[in-house]
Design a protein around this motif. Structure first.
Motif, short mmCIF file in Angstrom:
data_model
loop_
_atom_site.label_atom_id
_atom_site.label_comp_id
_atom_site.label_asym_id
_atom_site.label_seq_id
_atom_site.Cartn_x
_atom_site.Cartn_y
_atom_site.Cartn_z
N PHE A 135 0.82 -1.22 0.00
CA PHE A 135 0.00 0.00 0.00
C PHE A 135 0.85 1.27 0.00
O PHE A 135 0.43 2.31 0.47
CB PHE A 135 -0.99 0.02 1.18
N GLN A 168 -5.16 -0.21 -4.69
CA GLN A 168 -5.78 1.05 -4.25
C GLN A 168 -7.26 0.83 -3.92
O GLN A 168 -7.76 1.34 -2.92
CB GLN A 168 -5.60 2.14 -5.32
N HIS A 170 -8.65 -1.96 -3.05
CA HIS A 170 -8.71 -2.79 -1.85
C HIS A 170 -8.49 -1.93 -0.60
O HIS A 170 -9.20 -2.08 0.39
CB HIS A 170 -7.66 -3.91 -1.93
N ARG A 171 -7.52 -1.03 -0.69
CA ARG A 171 -7.23 -0.14 0.45
C ARG A 171 -8.44 0.74 0.75
O ARG A 171 -8.79 0.95 1.91
CB ARG A 171 -5.99 0.70 0.14
N ARG A 172 -9.07 1.27 -0.30
CA ARG A 172 -10.27 2.10 -0.09
C ARG A 172 -11.38 1.28 0.56
O ARG A 172 -12.08 1.76 1.44
CB ARG A 172 -10.76 2.70 -1.41
N THR A 175 -11.02 0.92 4.34
CA THR A 175 -11.21 2.12 5.15
C THR A 175 -12.64 2.65 5.12
O THR A 175 -12.92 3.65 5.74
CB THR A 175 -10.25 3.25 4.69
#
Length: 189
Positions: A135, A168, A170-172, A175
């Protein structure tokens, strides 16, 4: 029509005295082109000499000189590519990339130079994939930009770009409120 010792023939070609002068000027031009390393220009001039005087005695010699020039150019490119490959294997990527690009300015279709650029880009793509998996999107984007500058149409590069986009996304997703772990207050109710 006779004009200053010359006779024009149909189609605008010139007979007699002028033909020798034209050929002599073009032979001198051929030497200049070859001395500058421009074998394509030298070859073009030889073709023009042949168009003016296909039976000219120096035509065979001129063609041989152009052939020698082409061979020297090919030998110089091979030597430069050998040196670039050695630089790349020694880890001197910038020096290798510079040489590959120089060869491509002279020979845009040189497969070996294109392949060298791809090899130079592989560590960048690998670094981008690692950074995306961690990430670390800023480093991933920087590595991809460098790789893109080397070989923009490379399928491995496109796959790395997709990997970055997926990381990106997946990270969003991690969160967003729906995916957060419940707090103690939420589990008590």
């Amino acid at each position: 029509a006779e004009q200053q010792g010359r006779a024009a023939r149909p189609g605008g070609r010139v007979w007699s005295g002028e033909r020798g002068g034209v050929v002599a000027r073009r032979r001198r031009g051929n030497s200049v082109w070859l001395a500058k390393g421009n074998t394509a220009g030298g070859e073009e001039l030889v073709d023009r000499i042949e168009a003016v005087d296909p039976g000219h005695l120096d035509l065979t010699t001129a063609r041989a000189r152009v052939g020698e020039g082409i061979q020297k150019s090919q030998d110089a490119q091979k030597h430069a590519l050998d040196a670039a490959d050695a630089e790349l294997h020694a880890g001197h990527v910038d020096a290798a990339v510079s040489t590959y690009r120089k060869v491509l300015t002279e020979s845009p279709d040189n497969l070996r130079a294109h392949t060298g650029l791809r090899f130079a880009g592989e560590p960048l793509v690998t670094a981008a994939n690692r950074a995306a998996a961690d990430f670390d999107f800023a480093h991933a984007e920087a590595a991809l930009a460098q790789a893109r500058a080397l070989t923009p149409q490379w399928p491995t590069l496109r796959a790395a770009e997709q990997h970055l986009q997926q990381a990106q996304a997946h990270r969003r997703g991690l969160t967003t409120p729906a995916h957060r772990a419940p707090t103690d207050d939420q589990t008590a109710s």
